[in-house]
Design a protein around this motif. Structure first.
Motif, PDB file in Angstrom:
ATOM      1  N   ILE A 250      49.032 -27.963 -42.278  1.00  0.00           N
ATOM      2  CA  ILE A 250      48.322 -28.946 -43.102  1.00  0.00           C
ATOM      3  C   ILE A 250      48.984 -29.073 -44.466  1.00  0.00           C
ATOM      4  O   ILE A 250      49.154 -30.184 -44.987  1.00  0.00           O
ATOM      5  CB  ILE A 250      46.837 -28.560 -43.272  1.00  0.00           C
TER       6      ILE A 250
ATOM      7  N   TYR B 202      36.127 -26.496 -40.025  1.00  0.00           N
ATOM      8  CA  TYR B 202      36.612 -27.224 -41.198  1.00  0.00           C
ATOM      9  C   TYR B 202      38.123 -27.438 -41.134  1.00  0.00           C
ATOM     10  O   TYR B 202      38.634 -28.455 -41.608  1.00  0.00           O
ATOM     11  CB  TYR B 202      36.221 -26.493 -42.483  1.00  0.00           C
TER      12      TYR B 202
ATOM     13  N   THR C 220      43.475 -35.659 -42.201  1.00  0.00           N
ATOM     14  CA  THR C 220      44.862 -35.804 -42.657  1.00  0.00           C
ATOM     15  C   THR C 220      45.613 -36.793 -41.776  1.00  0.00           C
ATOM     16  O   THR C 220      46.373 -37.631 -42.274  1.00  0.00           O
ATOM     17  CB  THR C 220      45.574 -34.436 -42.664  1.00  0.00           C
TER      18      THR C 220
ATOM     19  N   SER D 219      36.733 -29.665 -48.320  1.00  0.00           N
ATOM     20  CA  SER D 219      36.964 -30.368 -47.053  1.00  0.00           C
ATOM     21  C   SER D 219      36.037 -31.567 -46.917  1.00  0.00           C
ATOM     22  O   SER D 219      36.444 -32.639 -46.461  1.00  0.00           O
ATOM     23  CB  SER D 219      36.750 -29.413 -45.874  1.00  0.00           C
TER      24      SER D 219
ATOM     25  N   LEU E  94      42.842 -28.975 -51.890  1.00  0.00           N
ATOM     26  CA  LEU E  94      42.904 -28.410 -50.545  1.00  0.00           C
ATOM     27  C   LEU E  94      44.179 -27.599 -50.322  1.00  0.00           C
ATOM     28  O   LEU E  94      44.151 -26.551 -49.680  1.00  0.00           O
ATOM     29  CB  LEU E  94      42.796 -29.525 -49.497  1.00  0.00           C
TER      30      LEU E  94
ATOM     31  N   ASN F  86      40.019 -31.042 -41.225  1.00  0.00           N
ATOM     32  CA  ASN F  86      41.133 -31.369 -42.109  1.00  0.00           C
ATOM     33  C   ASN F  86      42.344 -31.900 -41.347  1.00  0.00           C
ATOM     34  O   ASN F  86      43.065 -32.765 -41.848  1.00  0.00           O
ATOM     35  CB  ASN F  86      41.513 -30.150 -42.948  1.00  0.00           C
TER      36      ASN F  86
ATOM     37  N   TYR G 252      37.157 -34.323 -49.285  1.00  0.00           N
ATOM     38  CA  TYR G 252      38.374 -34.913 -48.723  1.00  0.00           C
ATOM     39  C   TYR G 252      38.013 -35.898 -47.622  1.00  0.00           C
ATOM     40  O   TYR G 252      38.522 -37.023 -47.564  1.00  0.00           O
ATOM     41  CB  TYR G 252      39.255 -33.781 -48.194  1.00  0.00           C
ATOM     42  N   GLN G 253      37.100 -35.508 -46.742  1.00  0.00           N
ATOM     43  CA  GLN G 253      36.670 -36.390 -45.657  1.00  0.00           C
ATOM     44  C   GLN G 253      36.031 -37.663 -46.218  1.00  0.00           C
ATOM     45  O   GLN G 253      36.298 -38.770 -45.737  1.00  0.00           O
ATOM     46  CB  GLN G 253      35.680 -35.676 -44.747  1.00  0.00           C
TER      47      GLN G 253
END
Length: 227
Positions: A69, A28, A36, A206, A148, A32, A209-210
Motif C-alpha cells: 500500500i 481495515y 487505493t 482509514s 496513512l 485500504n 481516507y475512504q
C-alpha cells in the motif's frame, strides 16, 4: 487445560481478543487496498496516470502488505506532484494560486484545471477538471495519504509486522504458536496492547481516507450524468 491456563485463567479470553483485533486490522487493510485501487482507477482514467492496481498478498505478512500500500501511495503522490508541476509551469503565478485559494469559486477553479489537463493530455474527460481540483489542488487527499503512509510504516515495523495475514485461517493453537511462540500471559498482553495502540489511529485514518475517495468517486459519477 494447559499449565498457562491454570496459572492465568484469563488467557483464553486474551487469545480471542488477539484474534478479534487481528481481524479488525485485516478488515481495515482490505478496505485500504480497495480504496487505493479506486483512487488509482480515477487518476488513470481522468488524469492520464498509469499506476498499476494493487493486490493483497495472502501469503505475506502484515508488513509485506503495508509495504504494498505504501508503494502505491508513493506512486500516487509522485503522479500528483508531476501533474501539479506541469500545471504550475503552464500557468502564470496568479492563476496558479487561484487553484489553491479556498475563497475562489469551485466552478472557476475547475474550468482552469480542465483547460490545463486538456493541454497536458491532449484530450481530457468531462470530469478531469473536477478530479484535478479534488486530487491535485486539495490538501485533503495529500493529508490523508500522508497520514496513512506514516501509520502503515509504524505498523510494519511493530511487533505485528511479522505476523502472517492468513495465519488466522488456522486453528487457535497454530495461530498462537505462529504469533506468540508460547501462550503466556505477557506475550498475549503485549500483542493485545500493540493491536489496540495501532488500531486507534489506523481505524480513524482509514475511514477518513475512504470518505475522501468516495467523495471523489461520487463527483465523477455526477459529472458523467451531466454529459
Amino acid at each position: 487445560m494447559n499449565l498457562s491456563d491454570l496459572l492465568y485463567p484469563s488467557n483464553q479470553q486474551r487469545r480471542q481478543d488477539v484474534i478479534d483485533l487481528h481481524q479488525e486490522l485485516l478488515d481495515y487493510m482490505k478496505l485500504n487496498f480497495k480504496v487505493t485501487n479506486e483512487l488509482i482507477g480515477t487518476m488513470n482514467e481522468h488524469l492520464g496516470a498509469k499506476i498499476p492496481n494493487i493486490t493483497m498478498k495472502d501469503s505475506g505478512t502484515i508488513k509485506d502488505n503495508c509495504d504494498i500500500i505504501i508503494q502505491a501511495m508513493n506512486s500516487i503522490q509522485q503522479e500528483v506532484q508531476k501533474l501539479d508541476k506541469e500545471i504550475r509551469n503552464r500557468l502564470d503565478p496568479g492563476m496558479y494560486q487561484k487553484l489553491y485559494d479556498i475563497k475562489q469559486p469551485e466552478l472557476e477553479k475547475i474550468a482552469i484545471a480542465d483547460q490545463m489537463v486538456s493541454i497536458i493530455l491532449g484530450e481530457a474527460t468531462a470530469s478531469a477538471g473536477a478530479v484535478a481540483i479534488k486530487i491535485i489542488c486539495s490538501n485533503i487527499v495529500t493529508f490523508t495519504v500522508n497520514k496513512l503512509v506514516a501509520l502503515l510504516a509504524q505498523i510494519g515495523i511493530s511487533v505485528l509486522g511479522g505476523i502472517a495475514i492468513t495465519v488466522f485461517g488456522l486453528g487457535i493453537d497454530v495461530i498462537l504458536h505462529a504469533i506468540l511462540g508460547a501462550v503466556e500471559r505477557d506475550h498475549l498482553l503485549a500483542s493485545i496492547q500493540s493491536y489496540e495502540k495501532h488500531l486507534v489511529e489506523f481505524r480513524e485514518a482509514s475511514e477518513i481516507y475512504q470518505c475522501v475517495i468516495s467523495e471523489i468517486s461520487a463527483l465523477v459519477k455526477d459529472s458523467t450524468k451531466l454529459m
